[in-house]
Design an enzyme around this catalytic site. Structure first.
Site, short mmCIF file in Angstrom:
data_model
loop_
_atom_site.label_atom_id
_atom_site.label_comp_id
_atom_site.label_asym_id
_atom_site.label_seq_id
_atom_site.Cartn_x
_atom_site.Cartn_y
_atom_site.Cartn_z
N SER A 193 -6.41 2.77 -24.11
CA SER A 193 -4.99 2.48 -24.20
C SER A 193 -4.51 2.00 -25.57
O SER A 193 -3.32 2.03 -25.85
CB SER A 193 -4.60 1.45 -23.14
OG SER A 193 -5.36 0.28 -23.31
N HIS A 221 -3.79 6.52 -18.55
CA HIS A 221 -3.18 7.26 -19.66
C HIS A 221 -3.63 8.72 -19.71
O HIS A 221 -3.39 9.41 -20.70
CB HIS A 221 -3.52 6.57 -20.99
CG HIS A 221 -3.00 5.17 -21.05
ND1 HIS A 221 -1.68 4.88 -21.36
CD2 HIS A 221 -3.60 3.99 -20.80
CE1 HIS A 221 -1.51 3.57 -21.32
NE2 HIS A 221 -2.66 3.00 -20.98
N LYS A 252 3.34 5.02 -15.39
CA LYS A 252 3.32 5.66 -16.71
C LYS A 252 3.85 7.09 -16.58
O LYS A 252 5.06 7.27 -16.58
CB LYS A 252 1.91 5.54 -17.30
CG LYS A 252 1.54 4.06 -17.51
CD LYS A 252 0.20 3.88 -18.07
CE LYS A 252 -0.16 2.45 -18.44
NZ LYS A 252 0.49 1.32 -17.80
C1 LIG Z 1 -5.75 1.57 -18.96
C2 LIG Z 1 -4.78 0.76 -18.16
N1 LIG Z 1 -5.11 0.41 -16.91
C3 LIG Z 1 -4.29 -0.31 -16.14
C4 LIG Z 1 -3.06 -0.73 -16.60
C5 LIG Z 1 -2.17 -1.54 -15.72
O1 LIG Z 1 -1.23 -0.72 -15.15
P1 LIG Z 1 0.21 -1.24 -14.68
O2 LIG Z 1 1.01 -1.45 -15.92
O3 LIG Z 1 0.70 -0.11 -13.86
O4 LIG Z 1 0.01 -2.49 -13.92
C6 LIG Z 1 -2.66 -0.38 -17.89
C7 LIG Z 1 -1.33 -0.80 -18.38
O5 LIG Z 1 -0.91 -0.57 -19.46
C8 LIG Z 1 -3.54 0.38 -18.69
O6 LIG Z 1 -3.21 0.72 -19.94
#
Ligand SMILES: Cc1ncc(COP(=O)(O)O)c(C=O)c1O
Length: 405
Positions: A193, A221, A252
């Site tokens: 990310s 992502h 997302k």
């Molecule tokens: C790789 C990853 N996993 C999980 C999450 C958490 O997701 P959420 O924002 O839907 O709670 C994010 C959030 O940016 C993320 O980048």
């Protein structure tokens, strides 16, 4: 009678509150604080803020589905039918048919038997890892994994170890350290990310099979992004069905909120009756569940074309930045770090961009290691080639202004 204190009580917590408040106040005084900037209106890839119209480069709406008419309509119809909330937790009175339909849609989309939906992606990782990994088990996590994975590993009662980012030799070393009969969960982001690079799935699958470990992959992502039809990392590598615990977010590419695990029936049944965040927390609101289901259906219908535009934009954007002298790290996806290394330069560059019509944000420690500050610019399928050209010019001027290039 008790007197009201005239000053705030000092205690062992106050130092960290003071430290953070001072950091925020400093950034605000220097006019470099752009976090939590309110967006008032959407117009494709552009947004309206208090300071005017800006081209959005801080969104995760990779396929540009936010505001899609079919998705909006599904949410509106769900409000008319069910109202805005649920009766509580899923296990008791909170399950609506729309939740089950969403889970079926997710499972079908990923070619799995079943799925479970949680109230956020963050909670999904926290709940799943800490429910699966108990005393005596091992969880083996990539060093660049998202905070929600790290927090899930910390919460789990098992043994938590990390391997060097994308380093399969180091993963194997960790797998060898674990007792043969211990439960072993290897966990990684599909697309990382902060840096936009991809996890080496084929090698990891081989190692997991060799050492009898289960593989959990976070597709936050990569959903809509990897694979010609946007079905994620398995499609990207041509390896359908190899991930044991497939995690994704609904916030997302899918324009809602929530997270999910899709897997075999047994694991989903286990999570639905053992994961505390599922059992003790309210169900997704009906308009969100309906919008998310519609989101997957839109990807099935329009994913190929939108994904083609996204891939073109990623290539054009990364090449354009590199041609202007920027370091974009290891990114090969829509998450594009524009490395400034220095924290101050990241804030300066952001300010220039924000003042000149590009909505982008800095990523600084502790989100990334010291000396690795950057702007994180996310390019999407909603950007036109002209949009990207405009942004590249602004980034170039900002880079010169801040002394980055
Ligand atoms: C790789 C990853 N996993 C999980 C999450 C958490 O997701 P959420 O924002 O839907 O709670 C994010 C959030 O940016 C993320 O980048």
């Amino acid at each position: 009678m008790l007197e009201h204190p005239t000053t705030k009580p000092r205690d062992g917590f106050q130092w960290k509150i003071d430290e953070m408040v001072a950091r925020v106040d400093d950034a605000k005084a220097n006019e470099t604080y752009y976090y939590q900037q309110a967006v008032r209106e959407l117009d494709g890839a552009w947004v309206l803020t208090e300071e005017g119209r800006k081209l959005m480069f801080a969104t995760y709406s990779y396929l540009g589905l936010l505001g899609h008419p079919d998705i909006n309509r599904a949410a509106q119809e769900a409000i008319e039918r069910y109202g805005t909330g649920t009766h509580g937790v899923r296990l008791l009175g909170g399950t609506l048919d729309i939740h089950l339909e969403l889970e079926k849609t997710i499972a079908r989309f990923h070619g799995r038997e079943d799925a479970i939906v949680f109230s956020s992606g963050y909670v999904t990782n926290l709940a799943t890892i800490s429910t699966i990994v108990g005393k005596g088990d091992w969880v083996i996590s990539d060093k660049w994994n998202h905070a929600s994975i790290v927090d899930g590993c910390v919460l789990a009662r098992g043994h938590f170890v990390r391997f060097r980012h994308n380093d399969m030799k180091d993963l194997e070393r960790r797998l060898q350290q674990a007792p043969e009969d211990a439960g072993k969960l290897v966990v990684a982001d599909a697309v990382f990310s902060m840096d936009g690079d991809i996890f080496p799935l084929p090698e990891a699958v081989e190692l997991c099979r060799k050492y009898n470990a289960r593989l959990m992959i976070d597709e936050a992502h990569s959903l809509g992004v990897l694979g010609a039809t946007g079905h994620g990392i398995e499609e990207h590598f041509g390896m359908p069905g190899v991930i044991d615990v497939k995690m994704g977010t609904l916030s997302k590419t899918i324009p809602g909120v929530g997270g999910y695990i899709t897997a075999d029936q047994e694991l989903i049944t286990f999570l639905k009756h053992a994961a505390r965040a599922f059992i003790f927390s309210a169900a997704l609101p009906p308009p969100v569940a309906a919008a998310c289901k519609a989101g997957f259906e839109v990807i099935e219908r329009e994913g190929v074309e939108r994904n083609r535009i996204l891939s073109r934009n990623v290539e054009h954007f990364i090449q354009g930045l590199q041609a202007r002298g920027f370091d974009t790290g290891v990114s090969v996806t829509p998450i594009v770090p524009i490395m400034t290394y220095d924290e101050e330069k990241a804030f300066l560059m952001t300010k220039y961009c924000q003042d000149n019509g590009v909505f982008v944000l800095p990523v600084v420690p502790p989100a990334v290691p010291h000396g690795k500050s950057r702007l994180r610019a996310n390019v999407t399928a909603a950007h036109t080639i002209e949009d990207i050209g405009f942004a590249l010019d602004v980034f170039e001027a900002a880079g010169k202004f801040a002394g980055v290039i």
